[in-house]
Write a protein that holds these residues in place. Structure first.
Motif, short mmCIF file in Angstrom:
data_model
loop_
_atom_site.label_atom_id
_atom_site.label_comp_id
_atom_site.label_asym_id
_atom_site.label_seq_id
_atom_site.Cartn_x
_atom_site.Cartn_y
_atom_site.Cartn_z
N GLY A 117 7.25 -4.84 -21.87
CA GLY A 117 7.81 -5.83 -22.79
C GLY A 117 6.75 -6.53 -23.61
N LYS A 118 5.60 -6.82 -23.00
CA LYS A 118 4.53 -7.55 -23.69
C LYS A 118 3.29 -6.70 -23.92
CE LYS A 118 5.95 -11.95 -21.56
NZ LYS A 118 5.51 -13.08 -20.71
N TYR A 119 3.31 -5.47 -23.41
CA TYR A 119 2.11 -4.61 -23.47
C TYR A 119 0.90 -5.33 -22.85
CZ TYR A 119 4.11 -0.87 -26.36
OH TYR A 119 4.86 0.19 -26.82
N GLU A 120 1.15 -5.93 -21.68
CA GLU A 120 0.10 -6.66 -20.98
C GLU A 120 -0.15 -6.04 -19.60
OE1 GLU A 120 0.79 -11.15 -22.85
OE2 GLU A 120 1.31 -10.72 -20.75
N LEU A 121 -1.36 -6.24 -19.11
CA LEU A 121 -1.71 -5.75 -17.78
C LEU A 121 -0.83 -6.44 -16.74
CD1 LEU A 121 -3.64 -4.15 -15.87
CD2 LEU A 121 -5.09 -6.20 -15.85
N PHE A 122 -0.25 -5.63 -15.86
CA PHE A 122 0.59 -6.15 -14.79
C PHE A 122 -0.03 -5.94 -13.41
CE2 PHE A 122 4.00 -5.07 -11.63
CZ PHE A 122 4.50 -6.36 -11.46
N ALA A 123 -0.62 -4.74 -13.21
CA ALA A 123 -1.13 -4.41 -11.88
C ALA A 123 -2.09 -3.23 -11.97
CB ALA A 123 0.04 -4.05 -10.95
N TYR A 124 -2.70 -2.93 -10.82
CA TYR A 124 -3.46 -1.70 -10.64
C TYR A 124 -2.93 -0.98 -9.41
CZ TYR A 124 -7.00 -3.40 -13.93
OH TYR A 124 -7.66 -3.85 -15.06
N GLU A 125 -2.80 0.32 -9.50
CA GLU A 125 -2.49 1.10 -8.30
C GLU A 125 -3.80 1.54 -7.67
OE1 GLU A 125 -0.01 4.92 -6.51
OE2 GLU A 125 0.19 4.42 -8.64
#
Length: 339
Positions: A117-125
């Motif tokens: 939705g915001k093209y922002e970093l959410f997490a890392y796997e």
């Protein structure tokens, strides 16, 4: 002591030179012509090269298994723990991987996950790798070998520990970590997960920043056990996700029963989704089902801009794949941004 905890402490020593012991309560056939009979049913075979011993065992494996021999290896003239021939042969075959699981150091490679939705970093796997560059491993093959040899609980525990430690100095608070785990290795979640929760406390990690991800979803037979594992994670303030969701798990009944926070859609449904009507229908069904239950949806394996655009258009919450970013030892920002 809980059986799961015992399995996490399974050990196996391999000696470059030593003695092979073979035992059979009834069979009087000599297993190898060089073996020396010690008593009525025990034979010992000195060896000076474990690779040669392994080759000899592999050649005789069918007979040893068929006749019901048990085997042991030691660096002294006293046998260690005996194993069935089939189990022992697997351990010898995969001894390099067993030694890595027992003694090697691991690191996590981190792959970014983006909020669409915001093209922002959410997490890392967190993806398991050997810390030794000379010991490159295929995680799939490593876990397969661990399962065949009884070391899957130990490996799964070490993978979870490595993933949690990888946050320290690498990932900011508020950015989540997706950590894979195998429910089959957790026999009693109240006991088996204590080690993991201790590591979380030790490093001062906010439990809300951790997402424990069930892998090999399609192979899970004991749904009640899986539910109990997920409930323990959630009770500790952590999030849970189902990996590789397909039609078998994309049902209201199943998702309602397990109540995951996130479902991850396998890359096979994402590849070419922008031009495949069947995949589009499947994705819309999963999104609708998850939406009714307040569950977020993550698309794996996004490699083309068209796939990314379609996933965002139909309401996929999060995206992961080489278009967004590749796994790296030092975490990288997503390659796609709002700009």
């Amino acid at each position: 002591m809980n059986i799961g905890c015992a399995n996490c402490r399974t050990t196996m020593n391999f000696y470059e030179t030593g003695y092979l012991f073979l035992y059979h309560a009834q069979c009087s056939d000599k297993p190898f012509k060089e073996a020396v009979q010690r008593d009525d049913n025990t034979y010992v075979l000195p060896y000076h090269d474990i690779d040669s011993l392994s080759g000899m065992l592999e050649a005789a494996g069918h007979k040893l298994i068929e006749q019901g021999w048990t085997c042991s290896i030691s660096d002294s003239d006293k046998p260690g723990e005996y194993h069935s021939a089939g189990d022992f042969l697997n351990k010898m075959k995969y001894r390099d991987m067993i030694e890595l699981i027992q003694e090697g150091e691991f690191v996590s490679y981190l792959q970014p996950i983006m909020e669409l939705g915001k093209y922002e970093l959410f997490a890392y796997e967190s993806l398991l790798r050997s810390a030794d560059p000379s010991r490159r491993i295929n995680p799939g093959e490593l876990f397969k070998a661990a399962e065949l040899t009884g070391f899957h609980s130990m490996l799964d525990q070490r993978a979870r520990k490595t993933a949690i430690e990888s946050r320290v100095g690498n990932i900011e608070k508020g950015v989540k970590s997706f950590i894979n785990f195998l429910p089959s290795t957790i026999y009693n979640p109240e006991y088996c997960l204590k080690h993991t929760f201790h590591i979380v406390d030790k490093y001062g990690v906010n439990p809300e920043d951790l997402v424990f991800e069930v892998v090999e979803t399609e192979k899970i037979a004991d749904i009640s056990h899986l539910k109990s594992v997920l409930e323990v994670y959630k009770r500790e303030g952590m999030k849970v996700a189902l990996d590789d969701v397909g039609s078998g798990f994309a049902t209201i009944e199943m998702l309602s029963l397990l109540q995951p926070d996130i479902v991850k859609i396998d890359r096979s449904y994402i590849s070419g989704c922008d031009r495949n009507p069947d995949k589009q229908q499947f994705l819309r069904t999963v999104i609708h089902t998850a939406g009714e239950l307040g569950i977020s949806v993550l698309a794996e394996g996004i490699e083309r801009k068209e796939e990314l655009a379609f996933c965002k258009e139909i309401g996929v919450n999060y995206g992961q794949g080489y278009l967004i970013g590749k796994p790296a030892l030092v975490p990288e920002k997503p390659l796609i941004s709002a700009g």
